[in-house]
Design an enzyme around this catalytic site. Structure first.
Site, mmCIF file in Angstrom:
data_model
loop_
_atom_site.group_PDB
_atom_site.id
_atom_site.type_symbol
_atom_site.label_atom_id
_atom_site.label_comp_id
_atom_site.label_asym_id
_atom_site.label_seq_id
_atom_site.Cartn_x
_atom_site.Cartn_y
_atom_site.Cartn_z
ATOM 1 N N GLY A 107 91.581 41.476 -36.263
ATOM 2 C CA GLY A 107 91.756 40.285 -37.085
ATOM 3 C C GLY A 107 91.965 40.400 -38.570
ATOM 4 N N GLY A 108 92.464 41.522 -39.076
ATOM 5 C CA GLY A 108 92.710 41.614 -40.512
ATOM 6 C C GLY A 108 93.665 40.539 -41.003
ATOM 7 C CB CYS A 127 99.164 40.344 -31.062
ATOM 8 S SG CYS A 127 100.533 39.801 -30.013
ATOM 9 C CB ALA A 128 93.897 38.098 -33.251
ATOM 10 C CB CYS A 148 102.392 49.011 -38.096
ATOM 11 S SG CYS A 148 101.526 49.374 -36.556
#
Length: 404
Positions: A236-237, A232-233, A354
């Site tokens: 992309g952090g 679930c990029a 998150c």
């Protein structure tokens, strides 16, 4: 502080776009800051921070000002007046701010601040749900912490630089930093600055990434030479962090259902000097099935309610609906059940969100482990991070190992 008409009017324009036209605060502020190229850092900071603060306390300020949606321009000025009065900022003699009831504003603030859902500006349903999930004591602290402006945290790109040298380089640019306990590559800015315009950012020496978010990639326990999937990029952090931890060795597969996000990731990867990454769009189940039993490590940074990152996305609490939480829980269950099949025996998986809600976190992992396929996994460890305890974003991480 002296208020300037053009800056205040820019704040009012931004609030109108956010409150009345359902715009996303970050995109709206980005747009409004382009109004006048002559604005300096202080002017831009006033517009952005004032807008975010009024969005953050929308419910409280609306109650004090006795206004409600849809907000007329006059009502938006009343919200602004509440913000200014509560900060002791003298109001200029403008038509839009005349007859502001200063004493009544202060009195109403003292009265309404005794009620948590008003003091911390939280919708009724969300306040009730979070208290039930976390308990009154923790939610009292967390609801207050999630209203504190997020600090700017950098992650050193160790493919190009070590943290000590990066700190020296930034110091030479008059950007003061300090280290962050527990986040090995993190540097926290002492003062807010636009680091995106620096040469250090443009050459990929660092990324902006909250300290809690920086804990996720190391939790996956990756090593150079492995096949690692970030399923679930997004933009992309965490993918970039994984690449650094892998020292650019092995195969890193970044997957997402949105091609536009993967395109942005490719740009970031080039800037970061990442060479071991490829992107794959998840157009259907085949993309996942091709990797069944083939990954040493899988990261599932799952879509969620985002309740842990309200400090940086305060408008999301006004957009979030109870139905969305229920829907996203179904998505999380599906992702865990299907994407976990990519892990090979002896491999590991991290499920992360998150969010601060147990129903999206510990309860999802327990549901998965009780499922037929989940019984082949063992929970190694899990961690819930709260803004009120860490000073950073709320996050959850669980490390599972495939034993069967």
């Amino acid at each position: 502080m002296r208020l300037h008409r053009n800056l205040v009017f820019a704040v009012i324009d931004a609030l109108n776009l956010i409150f009345n036209e359902n715009g996303y605060a970050d995109k709206v502020i980005e747009k409004v800051l382009k109004y006048d190229k002559r604005w300096g850092a202080r002017d831009r900071g006033f517009i952005a921070e004032t807008t975010y603060e009024i969005v953050r306390y929308k419910r409280l300020y609306s109650e004090i000002a006795e206004v409600s949606a849809p907000y007329s321009r006059a009502n938006l000025f009343r919200l602004f007046a509440v913000w200014a009065v509560l900060r002791g900022i003298p109001l200029p003699d403008w038509k839009q701010l005349e007859d502001t009831p200063v004493r009544r504003i202060k009195g109403r603030f003292d009265e309404l601040s005794k009620i948590r859902k008003l003091r911390e500006s939280v919708p009724d349903w969300l306040d009730e749900r979070c208290e039930k999930a976390l308990g009154k004591e923790l939610w009292d602290k967390e609801s207050a912490a999630l209203n504190i402006q997020a600090e700017v945290v950098l992650r050193t790109n160790t493919l190009k630089m070590n943290k000590g040298d990066l700190r020296k380089i930034l110091g030479e640019m008059a950007i003061g930093t300090e280290t962050v306990s527990g986040a090995i590559d993190a540097l926290k800015l002492k003062e807010r600055k636009n680091v995106f315009t620096t040469e250090a950012f443009k050459t990929g020496l660092f990324e902006v990434q909250d300290a809690s978010s920086q804990l996720v990639a190391p939790y996956l326990d990756v090593a150079p030479g492995q096949r690692v999937v970030d399923a679930c990029a997004g933009a992309g952090g965490k993918t970039l962090h994984l690449a650094a931890l892998m020292q650019n060795k092995g195969q890193l597969i970044a997957m997402d259902i949105y091609e536009s996000k993967l395109k942005k990731l490719k740009i970031r990867a080039r800037r970061n000097g990442v060479h071991n990454m490829e992107t794959r769009i998840i157009e259907n189940a085949k993309a996942i099935k091709k990797l069944h039993g083939k990954a040493d490590r899988v990261l599932l940074d799952a879509p969620c309610s985002g309740l842990g990152v309200l400090r940086r996305n305060p408008d999301s609490k006004w957009k979030l609906e109870p139905d969305f939480v229920e829907r996203i829980k179904g998505v999380q269950q599906k992702i865990l059940g299907e994407y976990s099949k990519m892990v090979k025996p002896g491999g590991k998986l991290v499920y992360a969100t998150c969010s601060i809600l147990p129903e999206e976190n510990t309860e999802q992992v327990a549901h998965f482990l009780a499922s037929e396929f989940g019984q082949t996994f063992t929970l190694i460890k899990e961690q819930s991070i709260y803004a009120s305890e860490s000073g950073f974003d709320g996050f959850y991480m669980a490390l599972l190992e495939k034993t069967g």
